[in-house]
Design an enzyme around this catalytic site. Structure first.
Site, PDB file in Angstrom:
ATOM      1  CG  ASP A 102      -2.028  -1.909   1.267  1.00 35.99           C
ATOM      2  OD1 ASP A 102      -1.814  -1.849   0.348  1.00 35.99           O
ATOM      3  OD2 ASP A 102      -2.612  -1.416   2.270  1.00 35.99           O
TER       4      ASP A 102
HETATM    5  N1  URA Z   1      -1.221  -5.794   4.124  1.00 36.25           N
HETATM    6  C1  URA Z   1      -1.780  -4.570   3.809  1.00 36.25           C
HETATM    7  O1  URA Z   1      -2.890  -4.743   4.565  1.00 36.25           O
HETATM    8  N2  URA Z   1      -0.927  -3.601   3.032  1.00 36.25           N
HETATM    9  C2  URA Z   1       0.067  -3.687   2.587  1.00 36.25           C
HETATM   10  O2  URA Z   1       0.234  -3.196   1.740  1.00 36.25           O
HETATM   11  C3  URA Z   1       0.369  -5.241   2.147  1.00 36.25           C
HETATM   12  C4  URA Z   1       0.143  -6.393   3.015  1.00 36.25           C
END
Ligand code: URA
Length: 237
Positions: A102
């Site tokens: 993310d």
């Molecule tokens: N899980 C999440 O919620 N975000 C990420 O970036 C990776 C795994």
């Protein structure tokens, strides 16, 4: 391989630009001017120089990036800096991130042009383990550990696969944890904590498929994988 492809693959210019360089005698192969752009060269054997500087051929490149928050796991983006913008010393122009984190997540991201490796690493059936460090708003409990281990409903068709949750510390309503999951559902870590009424306030990936984030890399820094690391990651596929 054709000489113009060799030079274009290594980022010297577009196919038409490198043809011009060849015509203008800015390229030599084994000390001689090539007969033309179509001349065949053997990567790793023939010595190719552009303006007197050696151009060695890298078929695949592999970088470990400590992704900082605020950039997106994409090759290009209209609005945000991308993880590819951070890789300055690339030879290949066909690099991409193997997987996604993310925008606000930090940590280990593999940047490569090896499509097969990336495909295998991300294939749902391979269950490649990914370990995250997170700070959680809320007190993570032994019941959470048991729920994560059993698999849980995060609003998908199927429950999550068993995940290993370790509580590192827990005080004043904040917890530090490590979590290993073997799948990669959208926002999976955040949704797993939401499902137990808690919020991830900081998330960082620290390993993936046996490849550990080099802790000397600050957010935004990267380095090429060593031969040993490439072998480790391939051996887990
Ligand atoms: N899980 C999440 O919620 N975000 C990420 O970036 C990776 C795994």
């Amino acid at each position: 391989m054709r000489l113009d492809k060799y030079l274009a693959d290594m980022g010297i210019g577009t196919r038409s630009e490198v043809k011009q360089y060849i015509r203008k005698k800015q390229v030599t192969v084994n000390g001689a001017f090539p007969t033309g752009a179509q001349q065949k060269v053997e990567p790793g054997q023939d010595q190719v120089l552009f303006r007197g500087e050696p151009v060695s051929y890298a078929r695949y490149e592999y970088f470990m990036l400590n992704k900082p928050g605020g950039c997106v796991s994409a090759v290009t983006d209209r609005d945000c800096p991308t993880v590819l913008d951070l890789i300055e010393e690339k030879s290949r122009r066909d690099l991409f991130p193997a997987g996604r984190l993310d925008k606000d997540t930090e940590g280990l991201l593999l940047i490569t042009n090896d499509g097969m490796l990336s495909h295998n690493l991300l294939a749902p059936g391979k269950h490649i383990p990914k370990t995250y460090y997170a700070r959680i708003s809320g007190e993570v409990t032994k019941e959470d550990v048991a729920n994560f281990a059993a698999g849980m409903d995060i609003g998908e068709k199927k429950d999550t696969l068993p995940a290993r949750l370790t509580i590192l510390s827990c005080e004043d309503g904040m917890s530090e944890i490590e979590l290993t999951i073997t799948e990669g559902k959208f926002h999976q870590v955040k949704r797993m904590f939401e499902a137990v009424g808690k919020e991830v306030v900081y998330l960082k990936r620290i390993s993936m498929g046996g490849l550990k984030l080099d802790d000397s890399l600050k957010p935004g820094e990267y380095r090429a994988l060593t031969e040993e690391e490439i072998a480790i990651i391939k051996s887990r596929l």
